[in-house]
Design a protein around this motif. Structure first.
Motif, PDB file in Angstrom:
ATOM      1  N   ALA A 198       0.823  -1.214   0.000  1.00 58.40           N
ATOM      2  CA  ALA A 198       0.000   0.000   0.000  1.00 58.40           C
ATOM      3  C   ALA A 198       0.858   1.265   0.000  1.00 58.40           C
ATOM      4  CB  ALA A 198      -0.935  -0.001   1.205  1.00 58.40           C
ATOM      5  N   GLU A 199       2.105   1.149   0.431  1.00 59.72           N
ATOM      6  CA  GLU A 199       3.026   2.283   0.391  1.00 59.72           C
ATOM      7  C   GLU A 199       3.837   2.294  -0.893  1.00 59.72           C
ATOM      8  OE1 GLU A 199       6.358   4.451   3.219  1.00 59.72           O
ATOM      9  OE2 GLU A 199       6.155   2.271   3.331  1.00 59.72           O
ATOM     10  N   VAL A 200       4.241   1.117  -1.359  1.00 60.16           N
ATOM     11  CA  VAL A 200       5.125   1.042  -2.518  1.00 60.16           C
ATOM     12  C   VAL A 200       4.396   1.390  -3.810  1.00 60.16           C
ATOM     13  CG1 VAL A 200       6.497  -0.521  -3.955  1.00 60.16           C
ATOM     14  CG2 VAL A 200       6.710  -0.610  -1.471  1.00 60.16           C
ATOM     15  N   LEU A 201       3.202   0.842  -4.035  1.00 65.09           N
ATOM     16  CA  LEU A 201       2.503   1.073  -5.295  1.00 65.09           C
ATOM     17  C   LEU A 201       2.249   2.556  -5.556  1.00 65.09           C
ATOM     18  CD1 LEU A 201       1.123   0.110  -7.856  1.00 65.09           C
ATOM     19  CD2 LEU A 201      -0.956  -0.297  -6.507  1.00 65.09           C
ATOM     20  N   PRO A 202       1.678   3.321  -4.613  1.00 65.88           N
ATOM     21  CA  PRO A 202       1.502   4.763  -4.872  1.00 65.88           C
ATOM     22  C   PRO A 202       2.828   5.481  -5.120  1.00 65.88           C
ATOM     23  CG  PRO A 202       0.180   4.070  -2.999  1.00 65.88           C
ATOM     24  CD  PRO A 202       1.083   2.921  -3.329  1.00 65.88           C
ATOM     25  N   SER A 203       3.869   5.068  -4.418  1.00 71.84           N
ATOM     26  CA  SER A 203       5.178   5.680  -4.608  1.00 71.84           C
ATOM     27  C   SER A 203       5.685   5.461  -6.030  1.00 71.84           C
ATOM     28  CB  SER A 203       6.179   5.111  -3.600  1.00 71.84           C
ATOM     29  OG  SER A 203       7.495   5.556  -3.869  1.00 71.84           O
TER      30      SER A 203
END
Length: 477
Positions: free
Chosen positions: A361-366
């Motif tokens: 959930a943190e990596v994909l938006p980044s």
């Protein structure tokens, strides 16, 4: 942290659908943890794709832990920086410099690797560990409750757990979220075209030779597209990746990779890019899925688990694409190396999802945010702001470590530190320290209750037998 030699007391049967990076890595870690592993891959053999990948420190660290240090030393290219350039002119407007002082803190390097190399290394690890890998095995359906996979030949194979490691267009994901594809192809999407040029060919063209002089990645930012280039495979290949919309939907026929009609005006490109695109051999074309993280990585039955691109939804060749698949594999191997009783399986499956969901959930938006930043439309106000910001940051980034402004470096590296410093094994270890003992206590309580019930049942049976004997004795009297 050395790779753990801990093995489970209870061995399970795993089916892994997909023999790419995430599938082979999971086969290695689960087999090393003491489980029986069968990989089903529809291709005819291990991938030999010459296109490139970025291995950030969070991935390089794990590969080295798995014993792949010698292979990395021989074939991976240690990156020095990312050069941000304008696709139309080639002007360098920004730089992300991998200062050795910062990289030392991560305990691992930023590397450029070839996809086929990584698959080859992981295949060797999985086979050596004892995994079974079957090629030309196309899975056409799975039964998440019967825990079985059916092949195109009609053969059905049962197991204890199934992993879906079959990529962005995952068939296995259908059982978890209800459909295979998460979005419909359209002209505005950024398709990913991955290919390469032999470095011996690059060297023949004087205009391209300077691309090989430094171990850096060139990122040419264009009008709604971006093109990456860097050396791989011990400088034997130059990887080229294009993220661009297409003029019409791309349809792959008969499994062959055709030249897609991507929406880039070649005549507007700097001469080096024009030449690279003329020379590159395309190895793969991918359509990005939905830009929203999955709500679940595990089927309601608790028997089907998604890993790699089937789970992370990161566009191919982005920084954390392969890295998150490696993290998934490390997490699963760590957790299931601790299995002792069948009653622990649901808790370990839930632990995998509990650990991986916040990370993804943190990596994909980044990753999507970074892709958006380098594909801004021409003449837009946001693009002007981006370029001026990159130029200002580059003035500091190219300075020696001691001369660079600390606050600017901190601002530039803040998000990268969160991405690169993540250690999948450490996170799994922390979960076990927090919850593992509780699992043991709960299991011990259940065992004690079971023993108590057995003793009670035994006592009740003895009483019943005694009563029957008393009645018989009374009748005889």
């Amino acid at each position: 942290m050395a790779s753990s030699s801990r093995t489970a007391s209870l061995s399970l049967q795993f089916i892994i659908v997909g023999g790419g990076i995430a599938g082979l890595a999971s086969a290695f870690t689960l087999r090393k943890a003491g489980h029986q592993v069968l990989v089903l891959e529809k291709a005819s053999g291990p991938a030999k794709v010459r296109g490139g990948l970025r291995s950030p420190p969070n991935m390089s660290r794990i590969l080295d832990r798995w014993g792949l240090g010698p292979e990395l030393a021989q074939y991976a290219i240690k990156g020095s920086e990312i050069s941000f350039r304008l696709a139309e002119t080639g002007e360098k407007v920004g730089a992300m410099v991998f200062h050795k002082e910062i990289m030392k803190g991560f305990g691992a390097d930023w590397l450029y690797v070839q996809y086929g190399d990584v698959c080859s290394w992981l295949y060797a690890l999985a086979i050596e560990a004892g995994a079974t890998i079957r090629y030309e095995c196309e899975v056409i359906s799975i039964d998440p409750y019967g825990v079985s996979a059916t092949l195109s030949t009609g053969e059905t194979i049962k197991s204890d757990l199934i992993l879906g490691a079959d990529g962005l267009t995952s068939l296995v994901r259908r059982s978890v979220v209800g459909r295979t594809s998460l979005s419909s192809p359209n002209a505005s999407q950024l398709y990913i075209i991955n290919g390469s040029v032999k470095t011996e060919v690059v060297k023949r063209h004087e205009i391209l030779r300077d691309l090989l002089r430094e171990p850096e990645m060139h990122m040419w930012m264009g009008d709604r597209y971006v093109i990456y280039g860097h050396a791989v495979h011990g400088y034997q290949d130059y990887s080229v990746t294009i993220a661009a919309p297409l003029r019409r939907p791309y349809i792959r026929s008969n499994g062959d990779v055709e030249v897609p009609d991507f929406d880039v005006d070649r005549n507007s490109l700097e001469p080096r890019l024009q030449r690279l695109l003329d020379l590159m051999e395309i190895s793969d074309v991918a359509t990005p899925p939905s830009q929203e993280p999955l709500e679940s990585l595990v089927h309601d039955s608790g028997k089907v688990i998604l890993v790699g691109s089937a789970a992370n939804l990161i566009p191919p060749c982005q920084t954390q694409d392969a890295a998150t698949g490696i993290e998934d594999a490390a997490t699963l191997g760590n957790l299931f190396s601790r299995l002792r009783l069948s009653e622990q399986i649901p808790s370990l499956v839930s632990a995998y999802e509990e650990i991986r969901q916040p990370r993804l959930a943190e990596v994909l938006p980044s990753e999507l945010r970074k892709q958006q930043q380098v594909t801004l439309p021409a003449n837009s106000a946001l693009r002007v702001i981006r370029d001026s910001g990159l130029r200002a940051a580059m003035a500091q980034a190219v300075l020696d470590w001691e001369q660079a402004d600390e606050e600017l470096l901190r601002e530039q590296w803040d998000e990268y530190i969160r991405m690169f410093d993540y250690d999948a094994d450490e996170v799994a270890d922390d979960w076990w320290i927090k919850w593992g003992k509780l699992m043991d206590v709960e299991q011990q309580n259940r065992q004690e209750e079971s023993i108590r019930q057995q003793r009670l049942s035994g006592a009740q049976m003895q009483i019943s037998i005694a009563r029957v004997l008393d009645r018989r004795m009374g009748m005889r009297a």
